[in-house]
Design a protein around this motif. Structure first.
Motif, PDB file in Angstrom:
ATOM      1  N   ALA A 119      41.354-167.348  17.914  1.00  0.00           N
ATOM      2  CA  ALA A 119      40.203-166.524  17.524  1.00  0.00           C
ATOM      3  C   ALA A 119      39.675-167.019  16.176  1.00  0.00           C
ATOM      4  N   PRO A 120      38.365-167.258  16.065  1.00  0.00           N
ATOM      5  CA  PRO A 120      37.820-167.835  14.830  1.00  0.00           C
ATOM      6  C   PRO A 120      37.925-166.917  13.614  1.00  0.00           C
ATOM      7  N   ASN A 121      38.070-165.632  13.846  1.00  0.00           N
ATOM      8  CA  ASN A 121      38.128-164.678  12.731  1.00  0.00           C
ATOM      9  C   ASN A 121      39.349-163.765  12.892  1.00  0.00           C
ATOM     10  N   LYS A 122      40.516-164.380  12.910  1.00  0.00           N
ATOM     11  CA  LYS A 122      41.749-163.642  13.182  1.00  0.00           C
ATOM     12  C   LYS A 122      41.996-162.538  12.157  1.00  0.00           C
ATOM     13  N   GLU A 123      41.824-162.840  10.881  1.00  0.00           N
ATOM     14  CA  GLU A 123      42.101-161.843   9.841  1.00  0.00           C
ATOM     15  C   GLU A 123      41.197-160.632   9.989  1.00  0.00           C
ATOM     16  N   GLU A 124      39.914-160.887  10.235  1.00  0.00           N
ATOM     17  CA  GLU A 124      38.965-159.791  10.419  1.00  0.00           C
ATOM     18  C   GLU A 124      39.277-159.011  11.691  1.00  0.00           C
ATOM     19  N   ALA A 125      39.749-159.728  12.724  1.00  0.00           N
ATOM     20  CA  ALA A 125      40.112-159.069  13.982  1.00  0.00           C
ATOM     21  C   ALA A 125      41.232-158.062  13.767  1.00  0.00           C
ATOM     22  N   MET A 126      42.235-158.449  12.996  1.00  0.00           N
ATOM     23  CA  MET A 126      43.351-157.542  12.726  1.00  0.00           C
ATOM     24  C   MET A 126      42.896-156.337  11.913  1.00  0.00           C
ATOM     25  N   LYS A 127      42.003-156.569  10.967  1.00  0.00           N
ATOM     26  CA  LYS A 127      41.462-155.452  10.185  1.00  0.00           C
ATOM     27  C   LYS A 127      40.694-154.487  11.085  1.00  0.00           C
ATOM     28  N   PHE A 128      39.930-155.039  12.017  1.00  0.00           N
ATOM     29  CA  PHE A 128      39.158-154.200  12.933  1.00  0.00           C
ATOM     30  C   PHE A 128      40.081-153.337  13.793  1.00  0.00           C
ATOM     31  N   ILE A 129      41.139-153.938  14.313  1.00  0.00           N
ATOM     32  CA  ILE A 129      42.068-153.193  15.167  1.00  0.00           C
ATOM     33  C   ILE A 129      42.761-152.088  14.371  1.00  0.00           C
ATOM     34  N   ALA A 130      43.207-152.409  13.167  1.00  0.00           N
ATOM     35  CA  ALA A 130      43.880-151.407  12.341  1.00  0.00           C
ATOM     36  C   ALA A 130      42.956-150.232  12.045  1.00  0.00           C
ATOM     37  N   PHE A 131      41.701-150.524  11.730  1.00  0.00           N
ATOM     38  CA  PHE A 131      40.745-149.457  11.440  1.00  0.00           C
ATOM     39  C   PHE A 131      40.446-148.627  12.687  1.00  0.00           C
ATOM     40  N   SER A 132      40.145-149.299  13.773  1.00  0.00           N
ATOM     41  CA  SER A 132      39.645-148.624  14.971  1.00  0.00           C
ATOM     42  C   SER A 132      40.696-147.772  15.661  1.00  0.00           C
ATOM     43  N   THR A 133      41.953-148.109  15.471  1.00  0.00           N
ATOM     44  CA  THR A 133      43.019-147.337  16.119  1.00  0.00           C
ATOM     45  C   THR A 133      43.652-146.331  15.157  1.00  0.00           C
ATOM     46  N   GLY A 134      42.944-146.014  14.078  1.00  0.00           N
ATOM     47  CA  GLY A 134      43.360-144.928  13.206  1.00  0.00           C
ATOM     48  C   GLY A 134      43.117-143.586  13.876  1.00  0.00           C
ATOM     49  N   THR A 135      43.722-142.545  13.352  1.00  0.00           N
ATOM     50  CA  THR A 135      43.643-141.215  13.951  1.00  0.00           C
ATOM     51  C   THR A 135      42.218-140.722  14.123  1.00  0.00           C
ATOM     52  N   GLN A 136      41.409-140.795  13.080  1.00  0.00           N
ATOM     53  CA  GLN A 136      40.057-140.240  13.150  1.00  0.00           C
ATOM     54  C   GLN A 136      39.124-141.043  14.051  1.00  0.00           C
ATOM     55  N   PRO A 137      39.073-142.385  13.949  1.00  0.00           N
ATOM     56  CA  PRO A 137      38.208-143.142  14.857  1.00  0.00           C
ATOM     57  C   PRO A 137      38.519-142.901  16.336  1.00  0.00           C
ATOM     58  N   LEU A 138      39.812-142.798  16.685  1.00  0.00           N
ATOM     59  CA  LEU A 138      40.158-142.541  18.080  1.00  0.00           C
ATOM     60  C   LEU A 138      39.671-141.165  18.526  1.00  0.00           C
ATOM     61  N   ALA A 139      39.792-140.181  17.645  1.00  0.00           N
ATOM     62  CA  ALA A 139      39.282-138.848  17.968  1.00  0.00           C
ATOM     63  C   ALA A 139      37.765-138.866  18.074  1.00  0.00           C
ATOM     64  N   ASP A 140      37.123-139.641  17.194  1.00  0.00           N
ATOM     65  CA  ASP A 140      35.657-139.712  17.215  1.00  0.00           C
ATOM     66  C   ASP A 140      35.147-140.333  18.514  1.00  0.00           C
ATOM     67  N   GLN A 141      35.856-141.336  19.030  1.00  0.00           N
ATOM     68  CA  GLN A 141      35.410-141.953  20.278  1.00  0.00           C
ATOM     69  C   GLN A 141      35.388-140.931  21.409  1.00  0.00           C
ATOM     70  N   ALA A 142      36.357-140.007  21.389  1.00  0.00           N
ATOM     71  CA  ALA A 142      36.447-139.012  22.459  1.00  0.00           C
ATOM     72  C   ALA A 142      35.293-138.018  22.432  1.00  0.00           C
ATOM     73  N   SER A 143      34.499-138.029  21.363  1.00  0.00           N
ATOM     74  CA  SER A 143      33.316-137.179  21.340  1.00  0.00           C
ATOM     75  C   SER A 143      32.119-137.872  21.987  1.00  0.00           C
ATOM     76  N   TRP A 144      32.298-139.121  22.362  1.00  0.00           N
ATOM     77  CA  TRP A 144      31.222-139.885  23.006  1.00  0.00           C
ATOM     78  C   TRP A 144      31.495-140.151  24.479  1.00  0.00           C
ATOM     79  N   ILE A 145      32.776-140.099  24.880  1.00  0.00           N
ATOM     80  CA  ILE A 145      33.128-140.386  26.271  1.00  0.00           C
ATOM     81  C   ILE A 145      34.476-139.722  26.560  1.00  0.00           C
ATOM     82  N   SER A 146      34.704-139.333  27.798  1.00  0.00           N
ATOM     83  CA  SER A 146      35.875-138.499  28.113  1.00  0.00           C
ATOM     84  C   SER A 146      37.125-139.319  28.415  1.00  0.00           C
TER      85      SER A 146
END
Length: 356
Positions: free
Chosen positions: A268-295
């Motif tokens: 992956a050309p942007n491995k470091e950024e990819a890991m940062k994205f995964i860490a952020f997106s799978t945090g408690t609040q982002p995961l809860a926020d996604q559930a307000s857009w789709i079931s």
């Protein structure tokens, strides 16, 4: 003075270009990608300044092997099904993910203890729990189907059926419709007799099937009246029903529950950024926020209490999740290892069956 200004501007531009960061995330499109853009991409960009490039595919797991083997990887993060995450990791095509980089829950619980069992693997981090269900258009169907048997009952419920063009999920549903208890499905599919039985059940509706490949297709097939029932991803049906006022109903009996997970292809050309994205997106609040857009249910335990209403501000999301207690009767959890081991063989047989 002018030369100094020009030089300063040039150096500033060079510094900006050098610091510009981006990450390319491949997902499944439609309402699902939109939920990720709103819950993950936009907040991540606002917090980090890293640009997220969103691209879609019918199955984001498919291009990874070819790209890695060709040494031409254009994806930094891909959202894939569990069996693909296991298989691609086993084949050495993914980077391992250090689970210690994942943020703890708000109460301090370590991420490894906060994710639902099975949601973390060596090379993948889950974000959602989703289901393959079947749904129908109440405007085009007489009667009320309520079991997986009814999907295969064209005598009582005549009309075309939509099904994903894949062995996965279809074989399990066929066996459950043929009377096999959910707990015994995979033991039976491990045998030749079980596979034969599943295909025999599919034979009973083969002439009535309209095949789909992309998740956005089943709602459209139902809306257009091309089919009276279709297997589908539960979130796509929910969005069509609630956001677009389509007269769709989900039948949860015989649902097949699954995870989607984030992976990072090797090279992956942007491995470091990819890991940062995964860490952020799978945090408690982002995961809860996604559930307000789709079931789709969040993969973290701590996210559950934060799931509220749909983006319309009216619809409570809890009862629409695959994991809601009322929806778990006769539910089957996808056996990821089974499909990682048997996908190639069963897909070949499925394609041969299609061609008959």
């Amino acid at each position: 003075m002018k030369k100094t200004l020009i030089l300063t501007t040039a150096l500033t531009s060079m510094a900006f270009a050098a610091s510009a960061q981006e990450v390319t995330v491949m997902s499944w499109g439609g309402a699902y990608t939109k939920s990720q853009v709103e819950a993950y991409h936009k907040p991540f960009m606002a917090e980090t300044g890293i640009t997220v490039n969103s691209v879609d595919a019918d199955n984001p797991g498919t291009p990874i092997k070819a790209q890695v083997e060709a040494g031409n990887v254009t994806i930094d993060v891909a959202d894939v099904e569990y069996s693909d995450a296991v298989r691609l990791c086993d084949e050495g095509l993914l980077y391992e993910i250090d689970q210690s980089m994942l943020p703890a829950a708000p109460d301090g619980t370590a991420a490894a203890d906060d994710f639902i069992e099975g949601a973390l693997t060596d090379c993948a981090v889950a974000n959602i729990v989703w289901s393959t269900v079947f749904a129908y258009n109440t405007a085009n169907l007489e009667g009320t189907p309520d079991t997986i048997d009814d999907f295969f009952n064209t005598a009582e419920f005549p009309g075309k059926r939509g099904m994903r063009k894949s062995a996965k999920a279809n074989l399990e549903m066929a066996l459950m419709a043929d009377g096999v208890p959910a707990a015994e499905v995979y033991d039976l599919l491990e045998t030749d007799e079980g596979v034969d039985r599943a295909f025999a059940k599919l034979d009973t509706i083969k002439d009535d099937i309209v095949w789909w490949e992309a998740g956005a297709q089943p709602p459209q097939l139902l809306a257009d009246g091309e089919v009276v029932m279709s297997t589908a991803y539960n979130g796509r049906i929910f969005n069509a029903a609630v956001s677009e006022n389509q007269p769709f109903e989900i039948v949860w009996d015989g649902q097949i529950m699954d995870f989607d997970l984030f992976v990072v292809p090797k090279g992956a050309p942007n491995k470091e950024e990819a890991m940062k994205f995964i860490a952020f997106s799978t945090g408690t609040q982002p995961l809860a926020d996604q559930a307000s857009w789709i079931s789709y249910g969040p993969a973290r335990k701590s996210s559950g209490a934060l799931v509220g209403k749909f983006m319309d501000g009216e619809t409570d999301m809890a009862s629409h999740m695959p994991t809601a207690e009322a929806n778990l009767t006769n539910a089957l959890v996808n056996n990821f290892e089974f499909w990682a081991d048997r996908d190639t063989d069963l897909s070949e047989r499925f394609n041969a069956w299609l061609a008959q």
